[in-house]
Design a protein around this motif. Structure first.
Motif, PDB file in Angstrom:
ATOM      1  N   ASP A 206      41.365   3.920  -8.288  1.00 24.45           N
ATOM      2  CA  ASP A 206      42.793   3.696  -8.103  1.00 24.45           C
ATOM      3  C   ASP A 206      43.083   3.745  -6.612  1.00 24.45           C
ATOM      4  O   ASP A 206      42.890   4.777  -5.964  1.00 24.45           O
ATOM      5  N   LEU A 207      43.554   2.636  -6.041  1.00 28.41           N
ATOM      6  CA  LEU A 207      43.818   2.575  -4.612  1.00 28.41           C
ATOM      7  C   LEU A 207      45.322   2.564  -4.315  1.00 28.41           C
ATOM      8  O   LEU A 207      45.733   2.139  -3.249  1.00 28.41           O
ATOM      9  N   SER A 208      46.123   3.039  -5.241  1.00 26.91           N
ATOM     10  CA  SER A 208      47.564   3.005  -5.026  1.00 26.91           C
ATOM     11  C   SER A 208      47.995   3.938  -3.899  1.00 26.91           C
ATOM     12  O   SER A 208      49.000   3.696  -3.242  1.00 26.91           O
ATOM     13  N   ARG A 209      47.210   4.974  -3.613  1.00 27.41           N
ATOM     14  CA  ARG A 209      47.582   5.921  -2.569  1.00 27.41           C
ATOM     15  C   ARG A 209      46.493   6.022  -1.500  1.00 27.41           C
ATOM     16  O   ARG A 209      46.186   7.084  -0.990  1.00 27.41           O
ATOM     17  N   TYR A 210      45.894   4.845  -1.128  1.00 27.00           N
ATOM     18  CA  TYR A 210      44.806   4.865  -0.137  1.00 27.00           C
ATOM     19  C   TYR A 210      45.304   5.221   1.254  1.00 27.00           C
ATOM     20  O   TYR A 210      44.559   5.746   2.074  1.00 27.00           O
TER      21      TYR A 210
ATOM     22  N   CYS B 215      40.690   7.839  -5.708  1.00 25.76           N
ATOM     23  CA  CYS B 215      39.999   8.584  -6.759  1.00 25.76           C
ATOM     24  C   CYS B 215      39.516   7.617  -7.835  1.00 25.76           C
ATOM     25  O   CYS B 215      40.003   6.502  -7.938  1.00 25.76           O
ATOM     26  N   PRO B 216      38.546   8.074  -8.595  1.00 24.87           N
ATOM     27  CA  PRO B 216      38.112   7.236  -9.706  1.00 24.87           C
ATOM     28  C   PRO B 216      39.244   7.037 -10.693  1.00 24.87           C
ATOM     29  O   PRO B 216      40.209   7.794 -10.723  1.00 24.87           O
ATOM     30  N   LEU B 217      39.109   6.016 -11.489  1.00 27.47           N
ATOM     31  CA  LEU B 217      40.170   5.619 -12.410  1.00 27.47           C
ATOM     32  C   LEU B 217      40.422   6.689 -13.469  1.00 27.47           C
ATOM     33  O   LEU B 217      39.498   7.176 -14.109  1.00 27.47           O
ATOM     34  N   ASN B 218      41.656   7.045 -13.584  1.00 26.43           N
ATOM     35  CA  ASN B 218      42.105   7.900 -14.673  1.00 26.43           C
ATOM     36  C   ASN B 218      42.760   6.950 -15.672  1.00 26.43           C
ATOM     37  O   ASN B 218      43.764   6.318 -15.358  1.00 26.43           O
ATOM     38  N   THR B 219      42.195   6.837 -16.810  1.00 23.18           N
ATOM     39  CA  THR B 219      42.654   5.809 -17.757  1.00 23.18           C
ATOM     40  C   THR B 219      44.091   6.005 -18.192  1.00 23.18           C
ATOM     41  O   THR B 219      44.768   5.063 -18.534  1.00 23.18           O
ATOM     42  N   GLU B 220      44.574   7.202 -18.154  1.00 27.10           N
ATOM     43  CA  GLU B 220      45.959   7.448 -18.545  1.00 27.10           C
ATOM     44  C   GLU B 220      46.846   7.499 -17.311  1.00 27.10           C
ATOM     45  O   GLU B 220      46.543   8.175 -16.342  1.00 27.10           O
ATOM     46  N   GLY B 221      47.865   6.728 -17.269  1.00 28.37           N
ATOM     47  CA  GLY B 221      48.848   6.782 -16.201  1.00 28.37           C
ATOM     48  C   GLY B 221      48.577   5.850 -15.043  1.00 28.37           C
ATOM     49  O   GLY B 221      49.314   5.880 -14.075  1.00 28.37           O
ATOM     50  N   SER B 222      47.551   5.056 -15.038  1.00 34.74           N
ATOM     51  CA  SER B 222      47.280   4.128 -13.946  1.00 34.74           C
ATOM     52  C   SER B 222      47.470   2.712 -14.448  1.00 34.74           C
ATOM     53  O   SER B 222      47.106   2.384 -15.570  1.00 34.74           O
ATOM     54  N   SER B 223      48.030   1.894 -13.590  1.00 39.75           N
ATOM     55  CA  SER B 223      48.175   0.486 -13.968  1.00 39.75           C
ATOM     56  C   SER B 223      46.950  -0.291 -13.502  1.00 39.75           C
ATOM     57  O   SER B 223      46.290   0.076 -12.537  1.00 39.75           O
ATOM     58  N   TYR B 224      46.686  -1.399 -14.171  1.00 36.62           N
ATOM     59  CA  TYR B 224      45.510  -2.200 -13.813  1.00 36.62           C
ATOM     60  C   TYR B 224      45.697  -2.955 -12.500  1.00 36.62           C
ATOM     61  O   TYR B 224      44.740  -3.399 -11.898  1.00 36.62           O
ATOM     62  N   SER B 225      46.888  -3.075 -11.982  1.00 41.91           N
ATOM     63  CA  SER B 225      47.102  -3.796 -10.727  1.00 41.91           C
ATOM     64  C   SER B 225      46.528  -3.012  -9.542  1.00 41.91           C
ATOM     65  O   SER B 225      46.164  -3.600  -8.533  1.00 41.91           O
ATOM     66  N   ASN B 226      46.471  -1.714  -9.641  1.00 44.98           N
ATOM     67  CA  ASN B 226      45.946  -0.893  -8.554  1.00 44.98           C
ATOM     68  C   ASN B 226      44.443  -0.647  -8.674  1.00 44.98           C
ATOM     69  O   ASN B 226      43.866  -0.053  -7.778  1.00 44.98           O
ATOM     70  N   MET B 227      43.821  -1.102  -9.747  1.00 46.87           N
ATOM     71  CA  MET B 227      42.388  -0.821  -9.955  1.00 46.87           C
ATOM     72  C   MET B 227      41.546  -1.871  -9.241  1.00 46.87           C
ATOM     73  O   MET B 227      41.850  -3.058  -9.288  1.00 46.87           O
ATOM     74  N   VAL B 228      40.513  -1.451  -8.603  1.00 48.05           N
ATOM     75  CA  VAL B 228      39.531  -2.343  -7.958  1.00 48.05           C
ATOM     76  C   VAL B 228      38.145  -1.766  -8.163  1.00 48.05           C
ATOM     77  O   VAL B 228      37.996  -0.607  -8.537  1.00 48.05           O
ATOM     78  N   LEU B 229      37.199  -2.598  -7.889  1.00 47.60           N
ATOM     79  CA  LEU B 229      35.815  -2.149  -7.945  1.00 47.60           C
ATOM     80  C   LEU B 229      35.451  -1.648  -6.549  1.00 47.60           C
ATOM     81  O   LEU B 229      35.524  -2.385  -5.573  1.00 47.60           O
ATOM     82  N   ILE B 230      35.116  -0.400  -6.448  1.00 49.06           N
ATOM     83  CA  ILE B 230      34.748   0.182  -5.162  1.00 49.06           C
ATOM     84  C   ILE B 230      33.222   0.160  -5.050  1.00 49.06           C
ATOM     85  O   ILE B 230      32.516   0.612  -5.943  1.00 49.06           O
TER      86      ILE B 230
END
Length: 177
Positions: free
Chosen positions: A147-151, A157-172
């Motif tokens: 999750d790069l919403s607060r980079y 941090c690694p993806l927390n499946t609950e509470g994160s939107s897919y727009s902020n997810m990337v492959l690091i």
């Protein structure tokens, strides 16, 4: 009338009765009889000019070969370039390299780097691509979805499946070498 009046000849055989010429003949005949067929003559003959020149050329070529073998590659190259300039003419600057288009290995790797390599890409590879692939294979790689919403706050941090939107997810892709 030899010996009269103080005029005598050193070359006359009459005084000795011709004995000295007979002795000389006999000595040469004895030498020929006693000489072995493989024995070299006591007094060497002068070599023909062509034979002497060939012998000198062979010796000079042997010395030249010895000196070339004793040199390292750079010294040998420098000698050959200087010999070329002496024979054909020209300037030493004509042989200077221009380093404008030179690339280091790191430059080649940067140009040909890929995030993921396919087997299809490996079929037709130039040496640059092979070098980049070899470097890629040596790296220690880890993948994660984060999750790069607060980079900007340095909170990746690694993806927390609950509470994160897919727009902020990337492959690091973390590379540690």
């Amino acid at each position: 009338m030899h010996g009269h009046g103080g005029y005598d000849s050193d070359f006359s055989d009459d005084e000795h009765g011709g004995e000295s010429s007979k002795k000389k003949k006999r000595a040469t005949e004895d030498d020929l009889l006693l000489k072995k067929p493989f024995q070299k003559e006591k007094h060497g003959k002068v070599a023909h000019k062509q034979v002497a020149a060939e012998l000198l050329d062979r010796e000079e070529a042997r010395n030249r070969r010895f000196h070339l073998i004793a040199m390292d590659a750079y010294q040998r190259h420098t000698k050959f370039v200087n010999d070329y300039i002496l024979y054909y003419g020209g300037k030493r600057e004509d042989f200077r390299r221009l380093g404008e288009n030179d690339k280091t290995d790191l430059d080649v790797i940067r140009e040909n780097h890929r995030f993921l390599w396919n087997e299809e890409d490996e079929m037709e590879m130039t040496w640059e691509k092979r070098l980049a692939k070899k470097y890629y294979d040596k790296l220690f790689k880890e993948y994660c979805i984060g999750d790069l919403s607060r980079y900007k706050e340095n909170k990746v941090c690694p993806l927390n499946t609950e509470g994160s939107s897919y727009s902020n997810m990337v492959l690091i892709f973390i590379i540690l070498s």
